[in-house]
Design a protein around this motif. Structure first.
Motif, PDB file in Angstrom:
ATOM      1  N   LEU A 272       0.819  -1.209   0.000  1.00 16.25           N
ATOM      2  CA  LEU A 272       0.000   0.000   0.000  1.00 16.25           C
ATOM      3  C   LEU A 272       0.855   1.263   0.000  1.00 16.25           C
ATOM      4  O   LEU A 272       0.507   2.258  -0.654  1.00 16.25           O
ATOM      5  CB  LEU A 272      -0.944  -0.010   1.202  1.00 16.25           C
ATOM      6  N   LYS A 273       1.970   1.241   0.701  1.00 14.38           N
ATOM      7  CA  LYS A 273       2.861   2.402   0.687  1.00 14.38           C
ATOM      8  C   LYS A 273       3.481   2.598  -0.696  1.00 14.38           C
ATOM      9  O   LYS A 273       3.612   3.729  -1.178  1.00 14.38           O
ATOM     10  CB  LYS A 273       3.948   2.248   1.754  1.00 14.38           C
ATOM     11  N   ASN A 274       3.820   1.501  -1.350  1.00 11.60           N
ATOM     12  CA  ASN A 274       4.346   1.597  -2.720  1.00 11.60           C
ATOM     13  C   ASN A 274       3.279   2.127  -3.675  1.00 11.60           C
ATOM     14  O   ASN A 274       3.590   2.880  -4.610  1.00 11.60           O
ATOM     15  CB  ASN A 274       4.847   0.232  -3.185  1.00 11.60           C
ATOM     16  N   LEU A 275       2.038   1.732  -3.450  1.00  9.07           N
ATOM     17  CA  LEU A 275       0.944   2.253  -4.254  1.00  9.07           C
ATOM     18  C   LEU A 275       0.856   3.775  -4.144  1.00  9.07           C
ATOM     19  O   LEU A 275       0.727   4.481  -5.152  1.00  9.07           O
ATOM     20  CB  LEU A 275      -0.371   1.611  -3.809  1.00  9.07           C
ATOM     21  N   LEU A 276       0.940   4.278  -2.930  1.00  2.41           N
ATOM     22  CA  LEU A 276       0.856   5.728  -2.725  1.00  2.41           C
ATOM     23  C   LEU A 276       1.998   6.453  -3.418  1.00  2.41           C
ATOM     24  O   LEU A 276       1.793   7.486  -4.075  1.00  2.41           O
ATOM     25  CB  LEU A 276       0.868   6.046  -1.224  1.00  2.41           C
ATOM     26  N   THR A 277       3.194   5.905  -3.293  1.00  2.00           N
ATOM     27  CA  THR A 277       4.391   6.583  -3.818  1.00  2.00           C
ATOM     28  C   THR A 277       4.540   6.428  -5.319  1.00  2.00           C
ATOM     29  O   THR A 277       4.797   7.404  -6.042  1.00  2.00           O
ATOM     30  CB  THR A 277       5.648   6.030  -3.121  1.00  2.00           C
ATOM     31  N   ASN A 278       4.368   5.210  -5.800  1.00  3.01           N
ATOM     32  CA  ASN A 278       4.707   4.906  -7.195  1.00  3.01           C
ATOM     33  C   ASN A 278       3.562   5.111  -8.177  1.00  3.01           C
ATOM     34  O   ASN A 278       3.807   5.215  -9.385  1.00  3.01           O
ATOM     35  CB  ASN A 278       5.198   3.457  -7.302  1.00  3.01           C
ATOM     36  N   VAL A 279       2.340   5.167  -7.669  1.00  3.29           N
ATOM     37  CA  VAL A 279       1.205   5.260  -8.588  1.00  3.29           C
ATOM     38  C   VAL A 279       0.358   6.503  -8.298  1.00  3.29           C
ATOM     39  O   VAL A 279       0.283   7.411  -9.118  1.00  3.29           O
ATOM     40  CB  VAL A 279       0.329   3.993  -8.516  1.00  3.29           C
ATOM     41  N   VAL A 280      -0.277   6.549  -7.125  1.00  4.86           N
ATOM     42  CA  VAL A 280      -1.212   7.639  -6.833  1.00  4.86           C
ATOM     43  C   VAL A 280      -0.523   8.999  -6.894  1.00  4.86           C
ATOM     44  O   VAL A 280      -1.056   9.954  -7.484  1.00  4.86           O
ATOM     45  CB  VAL A 280      -1.882   7.429  -5.460  1.00  4.86           C
ATOM     46  N   ALA A 281       0.659   9.102  -6.313  1.00  7.39           N
ATOM     47  CA  ALA A 281       1.366  10.388  -6.290  1.00  7.39           C
ATOM     48  C   ALA A 281       1.772  10.861  -7.676  1.00  7.39           C
ATOM     49  O   ALA A 281       2.038  12.053  -7.882  1.00  7.39           O
ATOM     50  CB  ALA A 281       2.600  10.297  -5.391  1.00  7.39           C
ATOM     51  N   GLN A 282       1.810   9.940  -8.628  1.00 11.75           N
ATOM     52  CA  GLN A 282       2.217  10.296  -9.999  1.00 11.75           C
ATOM     53  C   GLN A 282       1.032  10.686 -10.878  1.00 11.75           C
ATOM     54  O   GLN A 282       1.225  11.125 -12.014  1.00 11.75           O
ATOM     55  CB  GLN A 282       2.964   9.114 -10.640  1.00 11.75           C
ATOM     56  N   ARG A 283      -0.181  10.535 -10.377  1.00 11.17           N
ATOM     57  CA  ARG A 283      -1.354  10.855 -11.178  1.00 11.17           C
ATOM     58  C   ARG A 283      -1.537  12.371 -11.283  1.00 11.17           C
ATOM     59  O   ARG A 283      -1.244  13.113 -10.343  1.00 11.17           O
ATOM     60  CB  ARG A 283      -2.607  10.234 -10.570  1.00 11.17           C
ATOM     61  N   PRO A 284      -2.047  12.843 -12.414  1.00 10.73           N
ATOM     62  CA  PRO A 284      -2.188  14.293 -12.611  1.00 10.73           C
ATOM     63  C   PRO A 284      -3.318  14.882 -11.779  1.00 10.73           C
ATOM     64  O   PRO A 284      -4.313  14.226 -11.477  1.00 10.73           O
ATOM     65  CB  PRO A 284      -2.504  14.408 -14.107  1.00 10.73           C
ATOM     66  N   THR A 285      -3.142  16.129 -11.395  1.00  9.22           N
ATOM     67  CA  THR A 285      -4.191  16.920 -10.763  1.00  9.22           C
ATOM     68  C   THR A 285      -4.269  18.255 -11.497  1.00  9.22           C
ATOM     69  O   THR A 285      -3.339  18.637 -12.209  1.00  9.22           O
ATOM     70  CB  THR A 285      -3.906  17.172  -9.274  1.00  9.22           C
ATOM     71  N   VAL A 286      -5.379  18.938 -11.338  1.00  3.62           N
ATOM     72  CA  VAL A 286      -5.519  20.272 -11.918  1.00  3.62           C
ATOM     73  C   VAL A 286      -6.061  21.212 -10.854  1.00  3.62           C
ATOM     74  O   VAL A 286      -6.725  20.788  -9.905  1.00  3.62           O
ATOM     75  CB  VAL A 286      -6.461  20.274 -13.143  1.00  3.62           C
ATOM     76  N   GLN A 287      -5.754  22.498 -11.026  1.00  3.98           N
ATOM     77  CA  GLN A 287      -6.333  23.527 -10.177  1.00  3.98           C
ATOM     78  C   GLN A 287      -7.595  24.043 -10.859  1.00  3.98           C
ATOM     79  O   GLN A 287      -7.550  24.503 -12.003  1.00  3.98           O
ATOM     80  CB  GLN A 287      -5.335  24.650  -9.930  1.00  3.98           C
ATOM     81  N   LEU A 288      -8.700  23.956 -10.165  1.00  8.95           N
ATOM     82  CA  LEU A 288     -10.003  24.175 -10.774  1.00  8.95           C
ATOM     83  C   LEU A 288     -10.793  25.247 -10.030  1.00  8.95           C
ATOM     84  O   LEU A 288     -10.852  25.241  -8.801  1.00  8.95           O
ATOM     85  CB  LEU A 288     -10.785  22.857 -10.758  1.00  8.95           C
ATOM     86  N   ASP A 289     -11.391  26.155 -10.785  1.00  5.07           N
ATOM     87  CA  ASP A 289     -12.308  27.127 -10.202  1.00  5.07           C
ATOM     88  C   ASP A 289     -13.668  26.455 -10.012  1.00  5.07           C
ATOM     89  O   ASP A 289     -14.379  26.180 -10.978  1.00  5.07           O
ATOM     90  CB  ASP A 289     -12.441  28.341 -11.141  1.00  5.07           C
TER      91      ASP A 289
ATOM     92  N   GLY B 155      -7.084  10.023  -5.983  1.00 10.91           N
ATOM     93  CA  GLY B 155      -6.645  10.802  -4.838  1.00 10.91           C
ATOM     94  C   GLY B 155      -7.009  10.077  -3.560  1.00 10.91           C
ATOM     95  O   GLY B 155      -7.961   9.286  -3.535  1.00 10.91           O
ATOM     96  N   THR B 156      -6.274  10.321  -2.507  1.00 14.20           N
ATOM     97  CA  THR B 156      -6.586   9.732  -1.206  1.00 14.20           C
ATOM     98  C   THR B 156      -5.892  10.542  -0.120  1.00 14.20           C
ATOM     99  O   THR B 156      -4.841  11.150  -0.366  1.00 14.20           O
ATOM    100  CB  THR B 156      -6.142   8.267  -1.114  1.00 14.20           C
ATOM    101  N   LYS B 157      -6.470  10.552   1.064  1.00 14.27           N
ATOM    102  CA  LYS B 157      -5.835  11.184   2.214  1.00 14.27           C
ATOM    103  C   LYS B 157      -5.195  10.162   3.150  1.00 14.27           C
ATOM    104  O   LYS B 157      -4.696  10.524   4.211  1.00 14.27           O
ATOM    105  CB  LYS B 157      -6.842  12.060   2.968  1.00 14.27           C
ATOM    106  N   VAL B 158      -5.199   8.901   2.759  1.00 15.71           N
ATOM    107  CA  VAL B 158      -4.425   7.906   3.501  1.00 15.71           C
ATOM    108  C   VAL B 158      -2.944   8.155   3.201  1.00 15.71           C
ATOM    109  O   VAL B 158      -2.557   8.339   2.045  1.00 15.71           O
ATOM    110  CB  VAL B 158      -4.829   6.479   3.108  1.00 15.71           C
ATOM    111  N   THR B 159      -2.123   8.173   4.226  1.00 16.24           N
ATOM    112  CA  THR B 159      -0.709   8.504   4.091  1.00 16.24           C
ATOM    113  C   THR B 159       0.169   7.339   4.553  1.00 16.24           C
ATOM    114  O   THR B 159      -0.297   6.442   5.274  1.00 16.24           O
ATOM    115  CB  THR B 159      -0.363   9.733   4.937  1.00 16.24           C
ATOM    116  N   PRO B 160       1.457   7.346   4.180  1.00 14.81           N
ATOM    117  CA  PRO B 160       2.365   6.311   4.687  1.00 14.81           C
ATOM    118  C   PRO B 160       2.417   6.268   6.210  1.00 14.81           C
ATOM    119  O   PRO B 160       2.512   5.186   6.795  1.00 14.81           O
ATOM    120  CB  PRO B 160       3.715   6.710   4.083  1.00 14.81           C
TER     121      PRO B 160
END
Length: 472
Positions: A295-312, A361-366
């Motif tokens: 699960l920690k590898n998932l957060l670092t290697n996959v989820v953290a690499q996904r794109p986000t945008v700043q949205l109004d 996205g997720t708020k679960v952290t290492p």
């Protein structure tokens, strides 16, 4: 010569640009012998996949604790949850999935074999569509026929049929990313079957591509819009409201340019699922350190690499009307009455642009994972991650153990449908009376408290046969 049904002609011949026209001179033989039949059929099949996902995402998100129907004409009872076999939306779900299946079958049996230009990659895509239709049948319904007026197959039978068709798709597909997507869908089918060994095996096979993402695309200019995008963002009224503890993930779909030309895709399968499946097999087998690391590898290697945008998203006021007490500022959140207050879950959208998680996205952290030392604690975080990562993708209802019944329309026309087939599966631990979506808002202290933390409820009932497929 057999004449094709109206909607079939419309879908296949006109693709995304459909209109209600019936040509009595177009017969099956004329159509399949026509140059370009495969191309138009594939356009129709892709269109049907988009329509199917519209129905799947909207209906199952409402049934789950992810979203509350705060205004729309969509089901007003799925939030309870109440799922009646005579409900129009139950029939609509069955129709869309069954149409995807029958179109894929007809393409394989009739359209593609008559076209000498048909490529293996296209045949593979049709097998994928057929496999995906059976996968959805097994995941969403207590049972469904697989032929016209045929016997009702069990979820396990549909899932095994899905695997068989995905195997055929894999054998024909040369595109590496597509092959990996089909492989991960196999892992998902084995997951639903409770087969930990095969689920882990095929999940690991798909792990080579950390950016793996298979989506269905929409084209609003030609009449196939992303319905979920309409309900959560594009509509003047804010039709669907997320559970406040999931507010930070909304909206996953949005428009910046013209609505018709800025329709966001919906994910069918993505790399994140491989790590989630593998971790669940490990944690369920009490290999806690291995599961935590996955699960920690998932957060670092996959989820953290996904794109986000700043949205109004300043127009968001949760103004649907059925419930008017949604917090609109940076309120603190308690997942249930026993929880401690948490910040960052409810966004103040008037304060400036917000982060939109376009894939995951997720708020679960290492650090939260490091603090989880028991099986139950890790399962809880795993299912929080599943809920947040798959948010607005039509997956949460299945994790809750809920399934749709066979529709009344099918029952009235198919003598094989039994009384047990027309009863929804709603486990006894699921709160009724809209409890899953309920919360209180203490305006004075700016504190939102969920009535239920459903992931805590799931873990407390982990031995139920309807959830946690690898817990025996």
């Amino acid at each position: 010569m057999k004449k094709l049904a109206l909607y079939t002609i419309v879908i296949t011949m006109l693709g995304l640009g459909a209109c209600d026209v019936l040509n009595p001179n177009v017969t099956g033989d004329v159509y399949v012998d026509n140059a370009g039949a495969t191309s138009s059929w594939m356009n129709g099949l892709r269109r049907q996949l988009a329509l199917t996902m519209n129905q799947v995402v909207v209906s199952t998100e409402l049934v789950s604790d992810n979203y509350f129907n705060n205004r729309t004409l969509s089901s007003k009872v799925f939030d309870i949850p109440q799922i009646d076999y005579f409900d129009l939306d139950v029939n609509n779900m069955q129709v869309q999935i069954q149409t995807l299946r029958t179109m894929a079958e007809y393409g394989l049996s009739t359209v593609l074999p008559k076209d000498s230009s048909t490529r293996d990659s296209l045949v593979a895509e049709v097998y994928f569509s057929l496999g995906f239709a059976h996968l959805l049948s097994g995941e969403i319904f207590v049972g469904l026929p697989a032929t016209d007026k045929g016997g009702v197959l069990t979820p396990a039978e549909h899932l095994n049929t899905a695997i068989s068709n995905l195997d055929k798709a894999i054998s024909l597909q040369s595109n590496v990313a597509e092959k990996a997507a089909y492989t991960l869908l196999k892992a998902r089918a084995y997951y639903s079957l409770g087969d930990a060994a095969n689920a882990a095996k095929f999940a690991q096979e798909a792990m080579g591509n950390t950016a793996l993402l298979r989506q269905v695309k929409y084209d609003g200019a030609n009449g196939v819009s992303n319905d979920m995008q309409t309900y959560i963002f594009s509509s003047v009224n804010n039709e669907f409201a997320p559970l406040p503890r999931l507010d930070f993930l909304d909206p996953k779909y949005y428009h910046i340019n013209l609505i018709a030309t800025d329709q966001k895709p919906v994910t069918i399968v993505k790399a994140e699922e491989a790590w989630l499946i593998l971790a669940e097999t490990q944690i369920s087998a009490n290999n806690l350190d291995a599961g935590r690391t996955t699960l920690k590898n998932l957060l670092t290697n996959v989820v953290a690499q996904r794109p986000t945008v700043q949205l109004d998203d300043s127009k968001e006021t949760r103004n649907g009307g059925n419930r008017k007490d949604y917090p609109l500022t940076s309120a603190q959140v308690k997942f249930d009455a026993e929880d401690s207050p948490k910040s960052g879950y409810v966004l103040d959208r008037k304060a400036g642009p917000v982060t939109a998680y376009t894939v995951s996205g997720t708020k679960v952290t290492p650090s939260l994972l490091d603090g989880a030392v028991t099986q139950d604690q890790l399962l809880y975080l795993l299912y929080r991650m599943r809920q947040e990562i798959f948010f607005a993708e039509g997956r949460r209802m299945m994790d809750l153990g809920i399934k749709f019944p066979v529709s009344q329309t099918e029952q009235l026309n198919n003598s094989n449908v039994k009384d047990a087939d027309i009863k929804a599966q709603i486990p006894s631990f699921i709160p009724l009376n809209r409890g899953m979506d309920d919360f209180t808002y203490d305006v004075t202290n700016n504190l939102v408290t969920m009535k239920y933390d459903m992931n805590r409820v799931l873990v407390s009932n982990k031995t139920s046969p309807f959830i946690f497929p690898f817990i025996k």
